[in-house]
Design a protein around this motif. Structure first.
Motif, short mmCIF file in Angstrom:
data_model
loop_
_atom_site.label_atom_id
_atom_site.label_comp_id
_atom_site.label_asym_id
_atom_site.label_seq_id
_atom_site.Cartn_x
_atom_site.Cartn_y
_atom_site.Cartn_z
N ASP A 173 -1.65 9.41 0.16
CA ASP A 173 -2.93 9.62 -0.51
C ASP A 173 -3.57 8.33 -0.99
N SER A 174 -3.13 7.21 -0.45
CA SER A 174 -3.73 5.92 -0.76
C SER A 174 -3.47 4.99 0.41
N PRO A 175 -4.26 3.93 0.56
CA PRO A 175 -3.99 3.00 1.65
C PRO A 175 -2.59 2.40 1.58
N ALA A 176 -2.09 2.10 0.36
CA ALA A 176 -0.74 1.55 0.24
C ALA A 176 0.29 2.53 0.77
N ALA A 214 3.89 4.61 5.30
CA ALA A 214 4.10 5.64 6.32
C ALA A 214 4.15 5.02 7.71
N TYR A 215 3.32 4.01 7.96
CA TYR A 215 3.40 3.30 9.24
C TYR A 215 4.80 2.70 9.44
N ARG A 216 5.36 2.11 8.38
CA ARG A 216 6.66 1.49 8.51
C ARG A 216 7.74 2.51 8.84
N ARG A 217 7.71 3.65 8.17
CA ARG A 217 8.70 4.70 8.46
C ARG A 217 8.53 5.23 9.87
N PRO A 227 2.05 -2.65 6.22
CA PRO A 227 1.80 -2.76 4.77
C PRO A 227 1.08 -4.03 4.35
N PRO A 228 1.48 -5.23 4.82
CA PRO A 228 0.69 -6.41 4.42
C PRO A 228 -0.73 -6.39 4.96
N ALA A 229 -0.94 -5.80 6.14
CA ALA A 229 -2.30 -5.69 6.68
C ALA A 229 -3.16 -4.79 5.81
N VAL A 230 -2.59 -3.70 5.31
CA VAL A 230 -3.32 -2.81 4.41
C VAL A 230 -3.69 -3.53 3.14
N ARG A 231 -2.76 -4.29 2.56
CA ARG A 231 -3.06 -5.03 1.32
C ARG A 231 -4.18 -6.04 1.55
#
Length: 437
Positions: free
Chosen positions: A285-288, A293-296, A403-407
């Motif tokens: 429910d958030s970009p983070a 979820a991408y990593r999993r 995750p770093p790309a999202v941040r």
């Protein structure tokens, strides 16, 4: 779940452990759901046996089919952003209906695609129409999707997979029969479904174009972090081609598993998606959370690719067991991947340019369409078992980069402050759905 849905008497579990019997509460949402359902009845036919149609009925070499699908993906890259921008400025319903009609006509053209270049022309138009349709549909989902269109998008994906599962049943019969007339009937059914979905869509009230806010015309193409996320999602999106291209060819050419299992694998995938896609998206429910979820998802795809590789050279029962187990794990990864894409793509897109931004995000899917089939055929079919490990490694590395790309995207997007990072491994320890209705 947002207030855009109402609960029906047949609901089984308030916590969503089983698929709730939910229907959209508004008439426009029901029209969009019905349009998706009809469309994917045909898509289930093609996704399950489309590659086999061209290799078994048209007798094109598998490598040429992969090359043609790659060219089609490049065509899709060229039209998605333009169609999304056109939908923002001219009205999404008309643009979307047009793309469905184009896909119906081009799919019917498969019947006359008896050479490589006619095949490329037909699949190129279909891929372009699909990419344009996905971008043009995005403003409709945002407009009619309630307070959180990501949740409605997850619901639509569950409905989509009901249609795919029914189409896969028919495709299983086609693969089992294996005759040219049966494969041609598959093509006709796909084309009819596309045309019927366009007719259903015309019942949807039109959406007025959103007024521009000034500034550059093609803002999405200037948004570097968003482009990076689109690229990562595209690399991860090659996983869809594992299901529709690599596994059917691997099963038929390299394993002793019964050919009818092609349909069974698709059914397992679609049933799990129908049951769990809405639930899988609740925690994203958030970009983070999307980055996690991408990593999993990447880790799940690595495991499933490894199991698929082991299905070669073993007895039929063992091959079937390995493939079905791999598909369950693959589908769990697919749930996470889809939920991540829905959240990231909508959360980081400004409302006045939804079609354009989602068209840009669709460039990732275009990359998967362009590179995925040829890459998977070369690695998994041409190279064999080691190729499956390389593909799995590609997925897990992509998931780790998300995750770093999202941040970065949150920190660079005006008006979108970066969300606090989740606790270490908090998302990774979320329970995996384990109950299938």
């Amino acid at each position: 779940m947002s207030s855009s849905y109402h609960r029906q008497p047949l609901t089984i579990d308030e916590e969503g452990l089983l698929m709730p019997a939910l229907l959209p509460n508004t008439a426009p949402q029901r029209v969009l759901a019905a349009c998706n359902f009809v469309y994917t009845l045909g898509s289930g036919l093609y996704l399950t046996a489309g590659v086999l149609y061209f290799t078994q009925a048209v007798h094109l070499p598998a490598g040429r089919v992969g090359l043609g699908l790659g060219v089609a993906g490049i065509v899709a890259l060229a039209v998605g952003v333009a169609a999304g921008h056109l939908a923002d400025r001219r009205g999404a319903r008309g643009v979307y209906a047009t793309t469905l009609a184009v896909q119906a006509l081009a799919t019917a053209g498969f019947l006359w695609a008896d050479s490589f270049w006619l095949f490329v022309l037909a699949v190129g138009v279909v891929a372009g129409g699909k990419a344009a349709g996905q971008a043009a549909r995005s403003p409709l989902i945002r407009h009619y999707g309630g307070d959180r269109p990501q949740a409605f998008r997850a619901y639509l994906r569950a409905v989509t997979n009901v249609g795919i599962s029914l189409g896969a049943l028919a495709a299983g019969w086609v693969v089992h029969v294996g005759t040219v007339p049966a494969y041609r009937l598959l093509v006709v059914g796909n084309a009819v479904a596309f045309a019927a979905s366009a007719a259903v869509l015309l019942r949807l009230p039109p959406v007025k174009p959103v007024a521009t806010t000034g500034g550059p015309r093609w803002t999405a193409l200037r948004d570097g972090p968003y482009l990076l996320l689109a690229a990562l999602d595209g690399v991860m999106g090659i996983q869809f081609k594992v299901l529709t291209v690599a596994i059917p060819l691997w099963l038929v050419a390299a394993t002793a598993a019964p050919h009818l299992l092609v349909s069974g694998i698709m059914l397992v995938n679609t049933v799990i998606v129908v049951v769990f896609q809405v639930r899988a998206g609740r925690g994203v429910d958030s970009p983070a959370a999307g980055g996690s979820a991408y990593r999993r998802a990447g880790a799940a795809f690595l495991v499933s690719c490894s199991l698929i590789s082991l299905a070669a050279g073993v007895p039929a029962w063992a091959a079937a067991t390995l493939l079905m187990t791999a598909m369950v794990i693959h589908t769990i990864g697919e749930l996470w991947h889809a939920a991540a894409g829905f959240e990231v793509s909508y959360s980081l897109a400004p409302p006045h340019a939804t079609g354009q931004y989602l068209g840009v995000f669709g460039l990732g899917a275009g990359v998967a369409e362009a590179l995925g089939p040829g890459l998977l055929i070369a690695l998994c079919i041409g190279w064999g078992r080691p190729g499956w490990y390389v593909v799995g490694a590609l997925f897990v590395l992509t998931g780790m980069a998300a995750p770093p790309a999202v941040r970065w995207a949150q920190s660079r997007s005006p008006g979108r402050a970066p969300a606090p990072a989740p606790p270490e491994n908090a998302s990774d320890n979320a329970p995996i759905p384990s109950t299938v209705a």
